[in-house]
Scaffold this motif. Structure first.
Motif, short mmCIF file in Angstrom:
data_model
loop_
_atom_site.label_atom_id
_atom_site.label_comp_id
_atom_site.label_asym_id
_atom_site.label_seq_id
_atom_site.Cartn_x
_atom_site.Cartn_y
_atom_site.Cartn_z
N ILE A 51 0.83 -1.21 0.00
CA ILE A 51 0.00 0.00 0.00
C ILE A 51 0.86 1.25 0.00
O ILE A 51 0.59 2.21 -0.73
N ILE A 52 1.90 1.27 0.82
CA ILE A 52 2.79 2.44 0.86
C ILE A 52 3.40 2.69 -0.52
O ILE A 52 3.40 3.82 -1.00
N ALA A 53 3.88 1.66 -1.16
CA ALA A 53 4.52 1.82 -2.47
C ALA A 53 3.53 2.26 -3.53
O ALA A 53 3.83 3.15 -4.34
N THR A 54 2.33 1.69 -3.53
CA THR A 54 1.37 2.02 -4.58
C THR A 54 0.65 3.34 -4.32
O THR A 54 0.17 3.96 -5.27
N ALA A 55 0.60 3.79 -3.09
CA ALA A 55 -0.06 5.06 -2.78
C ALA A 55 0.58 6.22 -3.53
O ALA A 55 -0.08 7.19 -3.89
N TRP A 56 1.87 6.11 -3.77
CA TRP A 56 2.59 7.18 -4.46
C TRP A 56 2.84 6.84 -5.93
O TRP A 56 3.56 7.56 -6.61
N GLU A 57 2.25 5.74 -6.40
CA GLU A 57 2.46 5.31 -7.79
C GLU A 57 3.95 5.29 -8.12
O GLU A 57 4.40 5.76 -9.17
N ALA A 58 4.72 4.75 -7.20
CA ALA A 58 6.18 4.72 -7.33
C ALA A 58 6.62 3.73 -8.40
O ALA A 58 6.03 2.66 -8.54
N ASN A 59 7.67 4.09 -9.12
CA ASN A 59 8.25 3.12 -10.02
C ASN A 59 9.08 2.16 -9.16
O ASN A 59 9.43 2.48 -8.03
N PRO A 60 9.36 0.98 -9.68
CA PRO A 60 10.04 -0.04 -8.86
C PRO A 60 11.34 0.43 -8.20
O PRO A 60 11.61 0.08 -7.07
N LYS A 61 12.13 1.25 -8.89
CA LYS A 61 13.41 1.66 -8.29
C LYS A 61 13.22 2.60 -7.10
O LYS A 61 14.06 2.68 -6.23
N ASP A 62 12.08 3.31 -7.03
CA ASP A 62 11.81 4.22 -5.91
C ASP A 62 10.95 3.59 -4.82
O ASP A 62 10.88 4.11 -3.71
N ALA A 63 10.29 2.50 -5.13
CA ALA A 63 9.34 1.90 -4.20
C ALA A 63 10.00 1.45 -2.89
O ALA A 63 9.46 1.67 -1.81
N VAL A 64 11.17 0.86 -2.98
CA VAL A 64 11.84 0.38 -1.77
C VAL A 64 12.18 1.55 -0.84
O VAL A 64 11.96 1.48 0.37
N ALA A 65 12.67 2.64 -1.41
CA ALA A 65 13.01 3.81 -0.59
C ALA A 65 11.76 4.40 0.06
O ALA A 65 11.80 4.79 1.23
N LEU A 66 10.65 4.45 -0.67
CA LEU A 66 9.40 4.96 -0.09
C LEU A 66 8.91 4.08 1.05
O LEU A 66 8.51 4.58 2.10
N VAL A 67 8.94 2.78 0.84
CA VAL A 67 8.50 1.85 1.87
C VAL A 67 9.37 2.00 3.11
O VAL A 67 8.86 2.03 4.24
N THR A 68 10.66 2.13 2.93
CA THR A 68 11.57 2.29 4.06
C THR A 68 11.31 3.61 4.77
O THR A 68 11.18 3.66 6.00
N LYS A 69 11.20 4.68 4.00
CA LYS A 69 11.02 6.01 4.58
C LYS A 69 9.71 6.11 5.37
O LYS A 69 9.70 6.55 6.52
N PHE A 70 8.59 5.70 4.76
CA PHE A 70 7.30 5.79 5.44
C PHE A 70 7.14 4.69 6.49
O PHE A 70 6.60 4.94 7.56
N GLY A 71 7.59 3.49 6.18
CA GLY A 71 7.40 2.38 7.10
C GLY A 71 8.08 2.58 8.43
O GLY A 71 7.60 2.10 9.45
N GLN A 72 9.19 3.30 8.45
CA GLN A 72 9.94 3.50 9.69
C GLN A 72 9.51 4.73 10.48
O GLN A 72 10.08 5.01 11.53
N LEU A 73 8.51 5.47 10.00
CA LEU A 73 8.04 6.64 10.76
C LEU A 73 7.59 6.18 12.14
O LEU A 73 6.88 5.19 12.28
N GLN A 74 8.00 6.92 13.15
CA GLN A 74 7.70 6.56 14.53
C GLN A 74 6.39 7.18 15.01
O GLN A 74 6.04 8.30 14.63
#
Length: 148
Positions: free
Chosen positions: A10-33
């Motif tokens: 969901i995090i990756a697709t919410a931003w319509e990220a291309n595959p090379k950016d999806a991992v960074a988005l998931v990491t950035k948002f997923g780790q928010l405290q």
């Protein structure tokens, strides 16, 4: 697929990220405290989860379990609703739960923005939003086994 995998998807697709950016988005948002519950300091800030990914995964699991409450009309005393808002460029997210006639905004933030050298402030220039409908659909698919 696990509920955590679903949260990452969901995090990756919410931003319509291309595959090379999806991992960074998931990491950035997923780790928010978990920072706070804006309206009520008596509720633990990490009641949904200590990180945004954990809270999203827990929501994926719980929304289908409470289908009746999430499907009830807003005049019904048992009514519940859930809305998720993700914002950039300073990654932050809110999970807004309406329950028992009260709003609870669980805020997930980076406590320190290293790039700018000060506490991150919200910037509403880009946002992605979804509701319990998305969470319920994905959660039920995971519970039923995605391959079926």
């Amino acid at each position: 697929m696990t509920y955590r995998d679903g949260a990452h998807l969901i995090i990756a697709t919410a931003w319509e990220a291309n595959p090379k950016d999806a991992v960074a988005l998931v990491t950035k948002f997923g780790q928010l405290q978990a920072l706070q519950v804006a309206e009520d300091s008596s509720i633990a800030e990490d009641a949904l989860g200590a990180t945004f990914a954990e809270a999203l995964a827990n929501s994926l699991e719980s929304v289908p379990e409470h289908r009746q409450q999430f499907g009830a009309h807003e005049d019904n005393p048992d009514h519940m609703s859930l809305r998720v808002v993700m914002r950039q460029p300073h990654s932050e997210a809110d999970i807004i739960l309406h329950k028992d006639g009260r709003k609870h905004t669980f805020q997930y933030r980076q406590h320190w923005d290293r790039d700018r050298g000060h506490v991150a402030k919200g910037d509403l220039s880009r946002s992605a939003e979804f509701t319990q409908i998305t969470l319920g659909f994905v959660g039920e698919s995971i519970a039923d086994g995605v391959d079926r």
